[in-house]
Design a protein around this motif. Structure first.
Motif, short mmCIF file in Angstrom:
data_model
loop_
_atom_site.label_atom_id
_atom_site.label_comp_id
_atom_site.label_asym_id
_atom_site.label_seq_id
_atom_site.Cartn_x
_atom_site.Cartn_y
_atom_site.Cartn_z
N VAL A 1 0.75 9.86 3.71
CA VAL A 1 0.98 9.92 2.27
C VAL A 1 -0.22 10.18 1.51
CG1 VAL A 1 2.25 9.25 0.22
CG2 VAL A 1 3.19 9.29 2.50
N ALA A 2 -1.38 9.08 1.75
CA ALA A 2 -2.26 8.75 0.92
C ALA A 2 -3.34 9.95 1.07
CB ALA A 2 -3.07 7.63 1.27
N PHE A 3 -3.22 10.37 2.45
CA PHE A 3 -4.18 11.66 2.56
C PHE A 3 -3.81 12.76 1.95
CE2 PHE A 3 -5.46 15.25 5.39
CZ PHE A 3 -6.65 15.27 5.48
N LEU A 4 -2.50 13.00 1.91
CA LEU A 4 -1.82 14.30 1.03
C LEU A 4 -2.31 14.23 -0.45
CD1 LEU A 4 1.31 14.77 3.20
CD2 LEU A 4 -0.82 16.17 3.22
N ALA A 5 -2.46 13.03 -0.79
CA ALA A 5 -2.48 12.77 -2.31
C ALA A 5 -4.01 12.30 -2.87
CB ALA A 5 -1.54 11.71 -2.70
N ARG A 6 -4.93 12.28 -2.06
CA ARG A 6 -6.21 12.14 -2.13
C ARG A 6 -6.79 13.03 -3.10
NH1 ARG A 6 -6.41 15.51 1.94
NH2 ARG A 6 -8.11 17.04 2.43
N LYS A 7 -6.39 14.22 -3.57
CA LYS A 7 -7.01 15.10 -4.22
C LYS A 7 -6.35 15.22 -5.80
CE LYS A 7 -9.43 17.84 -0.87
NZ LYS A 7 -9.66 19.08 -0.40
N LEU A 8 -5.27 14.43 -5.88
CA LEU A 8 -4.54 14.55 -7.18
C LEU A 8 -5.49 14.02 -8.26
CD1 LEU A 8 -1.37 12.73 -6.53
CD2 LEU A 8 -1.80 15.37 -6.67
N VAL B 1 0.90 -1.29 0.10
CA VAL B 1 0.04 -0.07 0.10
C VAL B 1 0.98 1.09 -0.09
CG1 VAL B 1 -1.67 1.25 1.24
CG2 VAL B 1 -1.89 -1.04 1.26
N LEU B 2 2.00 1.21 1.00
CA LEU B 2 2.93 2.18 0.72
C LEU B 2 3.53 2.78 -0.35
CD1 LEU B 2 4.20 4.61 2.59
CD2 LEU B 2 5.83 2.94 3.23
N SER C 1 -8.79 -5.57 9.76
CA SER C 1 -7.84 -4.79 9.12
C SER C 1 -7.55 -5.30 7.59
CB SER C 1 -6.66 -4.65 9.74
OG SER C 1 -5.68 -6.16 10.02
N GLY C 2 -7.71 -6.48 7.47
CA GLY C 2 -7.70 -6.96 6.15
C GLY C 2 -8.55 -6.65 5.14
N VAL C 3 -9.89 -6.94 5.75
CA VAL C 3 -11.24 -6.40 5.15
C VAL C 3 -11.30 -4.93 4.69
CG1 VAL C 3 -13.58 -6.11 5.54
CG2 VAL C 3 -12.56 -8.38 6.40
N GLY C 4 -10.66 -4.16 5.73
CA GLY C 4 -10.78 -2.71 5.38
C GLY C 4 -9.72 -2.56 4.10
N LEU C 5 -8.55 -3.30 4.01
CA LEU C 5 -7.80 -3.06 2.80
C LEU C 5 -8.56 -3.57 1.67
CD1 LEU C 5 -4.25 -4.08 4.21
CD2 LEU C 5 -5.09 -1.71 3.67
N LEU C 6 -8.95 -4.77 1.65
CA LEU C 6 -9.60 -5.60 0.79
C LEU C 6 -11.09 -4.67 0.00
CD1 LEU C 6 -9.83 -7.95 -1.37
CD2 LEU C 6 -11.40 -8.90 0.29
N VAL C 7 -11.86 -4.01 1.05
CA VAL C 7 -12.95 -3.51 0.50
C VAL C 7 -12.66 -2.08 0.01
CG1 VAL C 7 -15.10 -2.46 1.38
CG2 VAL C 7 -14.50 -4.65 1.97
N CYS C 8 -11.91 -1.57 0.77
CA CYS C 8 -11.65 -0.11 0.52
C CYS C 8 -10.80 0.18 -0.98
CB CYS C 8 -11.05 0.87 1.50
SG CYS C 8 -11.96 0.93 2.94
N ILE C 9 -9.82 -0.69 -1.08
CA ILE C 9 -8.77 -0.59 -2.10
C ILE C 9 -9.64 -1.29 -3.58
CG2 ILE C 9 -6.83 -1.25 -3.30
CD1 ILE C 9 -5.54 -0.70 -0.22
N PHE C 10 -10.00 -2.43 -3.33
CA PHE C 10 -10.22 -3.46 -4.62
C PHE C 10 -11.73 -3.41 -4.68
CE2 PHE C 10 -6.26 -4.94 -2.78
CZ PHE C 10 -5.47 -4.83 -3.94
N PHE C 11 -12.56 -3.16 -3.98
CA PHE C 11 -14.25 -3.26 -4.60
C PHE C 11 -14.42 -2.24 -5.30
CE2 PHE C 11 -16.56 -6.34 -1.30
CZ PHE C 11 -15.52 -7.13 -1.44
N PHE D 1 -9.00 6.07 -1.83
CA PHE D 1 -9.19 4.54 -1.25
C PHE D 1 -8.27 4.16 -0.34
CE2 PHE D 1 -10.96 4.67 -5.78
CZ PHE D 1 -12.23 4.96 -5.44
N ILE D 2 -6.97 4.36 -0.63
CA ILE D 2 -6.02 4.13 0.22
C ILE D 2 -5.95 4.99 1.67
CG2 ILE D 2 -3.40 4.05 0.80
CD1 ILE D 2 -2.89 3.57 -2.14
N THR D 3 -6.52 5.88 1.86
CA THR D 3 -6.62 6.86 2.75
C THR D 3 -7.83 6.37 3.48
OG1 THR D 3 -6.05 8.84 1.66
CG2 THR D 3 -7.26 9.11 3.57
N PHE D 4 -8.97 5.74 2.95
CA PHE D 4 -9.93 5.25 3.65
C PHE D 4 -9.62 3.74 4.11
CE2 PHE D 4 -12.74 7.66 1.00
CZ PHE D 4 -13.26 8.69 2.07
N SER D 5 -8.68 3.09 3.69
CA SER D 5 -8.21 1.80 3.93
C SER D 5 -7.46 1.98 5.36
CB SER D 5 -7.69 0.94 2.86
OG SER D 5 -6.55 1.44 2.34
#
Length: 840
Positions: A753-760, A658-659, A807-817, A769-773
Motif C-alpha cells: 500500500v505504501a509503495f502504491l501511495a509513494r507519489k501522492l 504503520v498499516l 527492524s525497529g531501527v528501520g521503522l524509527l529511522v525511515c519514518i521519524f528521523f 518513508f513507510i515504503t523504505f521502512s
C-alpha cells in the motif's frame, strides 16, 4: 629306604629318583633282569631331610607326645606305579618281611603317610591307604585329587590349584601380558591344567601364542624322539613374539625345560637365545639331573615362580649343612645321593676294591649348585615339615581325648590300629603354630589354608640360585587384597635391559582408539581404529569406544569426557552486554523522539499524519526495543512465556500502526475526488479500527499458543558438542511460525500500500518513508528465518534480538528521523503553507 624306629610311625613316599631302562621287545626271551640305571634328582633329598628333622624336633619337644617316641619309614616311589604300590604296602608290613595285612609288632603302628610329591604318585598311594583308612598327607599339589569322591583319606598340605590359577591370572593382568606361550607336560595333569586355564584366560582377554606339551619318556629308546620333538618346541618358543612363557609340569620338569635352549636345529637361535619371562607353577622345582650340573641356566634368570609359602624352621639350616654319610643311621638314600651329587664313589666295605673318584664323606652340601641342592628350606620341604607336625599334634590330641575318657593309650598291641580311622577327626580342623612361627590349619575339607609366595629367580654366572620374594597370594586376605606384588623388587633378564617386558600380539591401542580383531586371528591380534565422532576411549586396548554422558563431551583426542559449559546469552558476556546496550540506547532514542513529538504536538507535521497513531507507533517501538531484554539472561518460566508473545503482539501493533497510517493517507487523497464515497471512511476512527483489529488477531493467536502449548525453560544437551544450552522451548513451533507469518502479512500489505501511495502529491506524505521502512523490515525478517534455523544455542537468541532491533531501527529511522529533522533543524518548513503546497 630310610628307617627310624619309634612307638608310632610316620610313613613317607618320596620321589628321589627313577630308573631309565630298555624296553622289553617280547620278540625274544628277556634276560633275568633288564638293564636299568637309577637317575637321582639330588634336590629331592632335602624332602627326606625335612621329615627326619621334623621327627627329631618333635621327639625333643616335651609338650608333644610326652613319653612317646615318633619314628618314620621312608620309601622311594621311583616315579612309577609299580614301585609306588609296593612301597605303600611295605609301609603296612614289617621292616624285615613283606607281610601286608598282618600286625606283628610295634612297627605296625603306622599313624599316617606323607606323600607323594606328584599327583599320580599321590593317587596310587591313596588307592591303597583308603582300604585301611590311614591318613595320607600330600605335600605336593594334587590336581587330580581335587575331584575325589568323599571319603578318600588324604589331606592336601599345599595350596589348592584354584588359588594358583587365580594368582597366575592376576600376575598376567597386572603386567598386561596378554599374548603368552604355554608349555605343559604331556599327561593327564598337563591336559587338566590346559583345560582349566584356557576358558579362564580367554574370558580375561589373554591369548596363547603357542601351546606345547613336553613329552615324557620311560625308556632309553624314546630319548631320540623326545629330543627331536623338543627341538621343534624350542624353535617355536624362542622365535615367538610372546615374551612370556607359562610353564606347568611335575616336580622334576625343570630338568626337562633346561634342555629347550640347547635343542634348536638353527645355530643362530642356539647361540643367541632370546630370553623370555618364565612363569613357573608351584609344583615345578628348580631341579636338575646330575649330568646337567654345568649347564647354563641363565636363560631362566628373572623367572617368576609360584612357590608354597615357607620359612626356615630354627636349626634346619645347620642340620642340613652338617649332614654327611657318616652322621646318618638307617638312611638308605644318602649313599646314592652323595655319589651322584658330588661325582664320587663312597667306599664299600663289602667290596675288595673301589674304582673312581673316592668320596671323603666330608664334602659340603652348600658347595653344590643351586639347581642340584639348596641348604635353605623349599616349599615342598616346608609342607613335609608341617605335615609331620600335623600328625604329631593329632596323635597328641587323640591321646589326650582317650586319657580323658579313662582309656589307656597303649603303643603296643592293637589299640591304635583298631582306632586309626579316628585320627581323621583330629586332623580335620587342627590348628597350631609350627616352630617357624606360622599357623598351620587344616579345614574340614582336608585342605591346609596355606598361601603362595611369588618368587623371582636370580641365577648368577656361577649357576647359584637366589630366591627373592616379590609377592604373595593369601587366600585369607580381605577381598581385593589377596594378590600382593612389589614389581620394583623384580629383577628381569638382562635381555630386557631391566625394563618391564611386554608380551602382546599387537602394540596397545592408545586412548582415543579401539580394537578391531583381525579376521582369522586370536582376539589379542587386532588393529587400532580411531573412535567415531562423539565417542571416547579413556583406557588402553578398549574393545569399544563409549559415548560420553549427555552432560559431558569428548576431548579433542577422544580420550576423555570433559564437562560441558552451561551456555545462554547472559549479561556478563560481550555479546549480551552489547545487545542490551543497543536495546537500551534505542529505547532512549525512541523515548526522545516521542518527547520531541509530544512537545511539538500542535505543529502541522505532527498533526498531519494522525498524531495518535504516531504516538502509538513510537510507544510500540519503545516496547519492542525493551522486549529484547527478555531474551537476555538465564531462561526462566516467566521470561519464556513473555518472550515470543510480547514480541509478537508489540511488533504486530507497531506494524498495524504503520498499516493504519498508510491507509489513512491513501483514503485521504481518494476522498478529495468529487462525489467520492470514501469520504465517510476518512477520519481518526478508521486508523484506530485498523490498529485494534489487527492487534487483536495477533493477541488471539498468542492466547491460543499460551493455552495449548506454552513455551517453557528447557535444556538442550545435543545441539552443541561442548555446551549445555539453556533455552526457551517454544512449545509449539507451528504457533511460533504463525505469529511470524501473521506479522509478515501485515508488513507485506503495508509495504504494498505504501509503495502504491509513494507519489501522492503531499509535502508531508509518509508513504514513501513507510515504503523504505517496510522494505527494511521485510528484508530483516526474511533473512531472519534462514539465520535462525542455521544457528544454535545463544546465537539463535542473538539473531532474533538483532532482527527485533534491526527492524525497529528501520521503522524509527525511515519514518521519524526526517520529521525530527524538520522539527528541530528546519522549523520554517513545519507550517500550514508547506502542508497544502502542491507539486507541479
Amino acid at each position: 629306604m630310610y628307617h627310624q624306629p619309634g612307638e608310632f610311625l610316620i610313613g613317607g613316599i618320596v620321589s628321589h629318583g627313577g630308573f631309565i631302562s630298555s624296553p622289553a621287545t617280547f620278540t625274544e626271551e628277556p634276560p633275568p633282569a633288564l638293564p636299568e640305571e637309577l637317575v637321582v634328582v639330588p634336590k629331592v633329598y632335602q624332602h627326606i631331610m625335612a621329615l627326619a628333622f621334623a621327627v627329631k624336633e618333635i621327639n625333643k619337644d616335651p609338650h608333644i607326645l610326652p613319653n612317646i617316641t615318633l619314628g618314620f619309614h621312608l620309601y622311594d616311589s621311583n616315579n612309577n606305579a609299580r614301585n609306588t604300590y609296593f612301597a605303600t604296602l611295605l609301609l603296612l608290613s614289617r621292616v624285615e618281611k613283606f607281610l601286608p595285612n598282618y600286625i606283628c609288632d610295634v612297627e605296625s603302628n603306622l599313624a599316617g603317610v606323607i606323600g607323594g610329591l606328584d599327583s599320580e604318585i599321590s593317587f596310587y598311594v591313596a588307592t591303597v591307604l583308603d582300604i585301611y583308612k590311614i591318613p595320607q598327607l600330600i605335600y605336593g599339589s594334587a590336581p587330580v585329587m581335587n575331584d575325589k569322591s568323599p571319603g578318600l583319606p588324604f589331606y592336601q598340605m599345599a595350596p589348592s590349584e584354584a588359588l594358583q590359577y587365580e594368582g597366575i591370572l592376576s600376575l598376567l593382568l597386572h603386567f598386561r601380558w596378554m599374548w603368552i606361550g604355554v608349555i605343559a607336560t604331556d599327561n593327564d595333569n598337563g591336559e587338566r591344567f590346559v583345560q582349566t586355564i584356557s576358558p579362564m584366560f580367554t574370558k580375561n582377554g589373554i591369548c596363547f601364542a603357542f601351546l606345547e606339551r613336553i613329552p615324557n619318556f620311560s625308556f632309553i629308546s624314546e630319548i631320540t624322539d623326545m629330543l627331536q620333538q623338543g627341538a621343534t618346541i624350542s624353535q617355536k618358543i624362542f622365535i615367538s613374539k610372546a615374551n612370556v612363557v607359562l610353564a606347568s609340569g611335575e616336580s622334576y620338569s625343570m630338568a626337562t625345560f633346561r634342555w629347550l635352549p640347547n635343542l634348536s636345529e638353527h645355530d643362530d637361535i642356539k647361540n643367541n637365545v632370546k630370553s623370555k619371562v618364565w612363569i613357573i607353577s608351584a609344583q615345578v622345582e628348580f631341579a636338575s639331573f646330575v649330568f646337567q650340573r654345568n649347564w647354563d641356566s641363565r636363560v631362566f634368570n628373572g623367572a617368576i615362580s609360584f612357590e608354597i609359602h615357607f620359612r626356615n624352621p630354627p636349626g634346619f639350616h645347620q642340620y642340613v649343612v652338617h649332614r654327611n654319610p657318616s652322621s646318618t643311621d638307617g638312611d638308605g638314600f644318602i649313599r646314592e645321593f652323595w655319589q651322584q651329587a658330588f661325582e664320587c664313589v663312597l667306599p664299600d666295605i663289602t667290596a675288595d676294591k673301589t674304582e673312581g673318584n673316592i668320596c671323603s664323606g666330608e664334602e659340603k652340601l652348600g658347595d653344590l649348585p643351586g639347581s642340584l641342592f639348596e641348604v635353605s628350606m623349599t616349599g615342598h620341604s616346608y609342607s613335609i615339615h608341617s605335615a609331620a607336625y600335623s600328625v604329631a599334634h593329632a596323635l597328641h590330641a587323640m591321646s589326650s581325648r582317650l586319657r580323658h575318657r579313662g582309656i589307656a593309650f597303649r603303643v603296643r598291641g592293637k589299640n591304635l590300629n583298631q582306632q586309626s580311622w579316628q585320627l581323621h577327626n583330629f586332623l580335620r580342623n587342627i590348628s597350631f603354630n609350627n616352630t617357624a612361627g606360622d599357623v598351620v590349619f587344616i579345614n574340614q575339607n582336608g585342605e591346609a589354608t596355606s598361601s603362595l609366595d611369588i618368587v623371582n629367580w636370580i641365577i648368577c654366572t656361577n649357576q647359584s640360585l637366589h630366591r627373592v620374594r616379590v609377592g604373595r597370594i593369601d587366600p585369607q586376605a580381605p577381598p581385593g587384597q589377596s594378590f600382593l606384588l612389589d614389581e620394583d623388587a623384580i629383577t628381569w633378564h638382562s635381555w630386557f635391559n631391566q625394563t618391564q617386558p611386554l608380551s602382546v600380539c599387537t602394540e596397545r591401542c592408545l586412548p582415543g582408539s579401539s580394537k578391531k580383531v583381525k579376521e582369522g586371528q586370536p582376539p589379542c591380534c587386532y588393529d587400532c581404529i580411531p573412535c567415531a565422532e562423539g565417542k571416547i576411549a579413556n583406557q588402553d586396548d578398549m574393545n569399544d569406544c563409549n559415548k560420553c554422558p549427555d552432560k559431558d563431551y569428548p576431548s579433542k583426542n577422544q580420550d576423555a569426557c570433559l564437562p560441558k559449559d552451561i551456555s545462554f546469552l547472559s549479561y556478563e558476556e560481550p555479546l549480551g552486554i552489547s545487545l542490551a546496550c543497543c536495546s537500551l540506547s534505542l529505547s532512549l532514542i525512541t523515548a526522545l523522539v516521542l518527547g520531541i513529538f509530544m512537545k511539538h504536538h500542535d505543529t502541522p507535521i505532527v498533526i498531519a499524519n494522525n498524531r495518535n497513531l504516531t504516538y502509538t507507533l513510537l510507544i510500540s517501538l519503545l516496547l519492542c526495543f525493551l522486549c529484547a531484554l527478555l531474551f537476555i539472561g538465564q531462561p526462566e518460566k516467566v521470561t519464556c512465556l513473555l518472550r515470543q508473545t510480547a514480541f509478537g503482539i508489540i511488533f504486530s501493533t507497531a506494524v498495524s500502526c504503520v498499516l493504519a497510517k498508510t491507509f489513512t493517507v491513501v483514503l485521504a487523497f481518494m476522498a478529495t475526488k468529487p462525489e467520492s464515497r470514501m469520504r465517510k471512511w476518512v477520519g481518526k476512527g478508521l486508523g484506530h479500527s485498523i490498529l485494534l483489529s489487527c492487534s487483536i488477531v495477533q493477541a488471539g493467536i498468542c492466547t491460543v499458543w499460551l493455552a495449548t502449548s506454552p513455551p517453557y525453560p528447557d535444556v538442550d544437551m545435543h545441539s552443541m558438542t561442548e555446551e549445555i544450552i539453556l533455552e526457551c522451548n517454544e512449545g509449539s513451533v507451528t504457533m511460533f511460525y504463525c505469529v511470524l507469518m501473521y506479522m509478515s502479512c501485515l508488513a507485506t500489505v503495508s509495504f504494498v500500500v505504501a509503495f502504491l501511495a509513494r507519489k501522492l502529491p503531499d509535502s508531508f506524505n509518509e508513504a514513501k518513508f513507510i515504503t523504505f521502512s517496510m522494505l527494511v523490515f521485510c528484508s530483516v525478517w526474511l533473512s531472519f528465518i534462514p539465520s535462525y534455523l542455521s544457528t544454535k544455542g545463544k546465537y539463535t537468541v542473538a539473531v532474533e534480538i538483532f532482527s527485533i532491533l534491526g527492524s525497529g531501527v528501520g521503522l524509527l529511522v525511515c519514518i521519524f528521523f526526517p520529521k525530527c529533522y524538520i522539527i528541530i533543524l528546519r522549523p520554517e518548513l513545519n507550517n500550514r503553507e508547506q502542508l497544502i503546497r502542491k507539486k507541479n
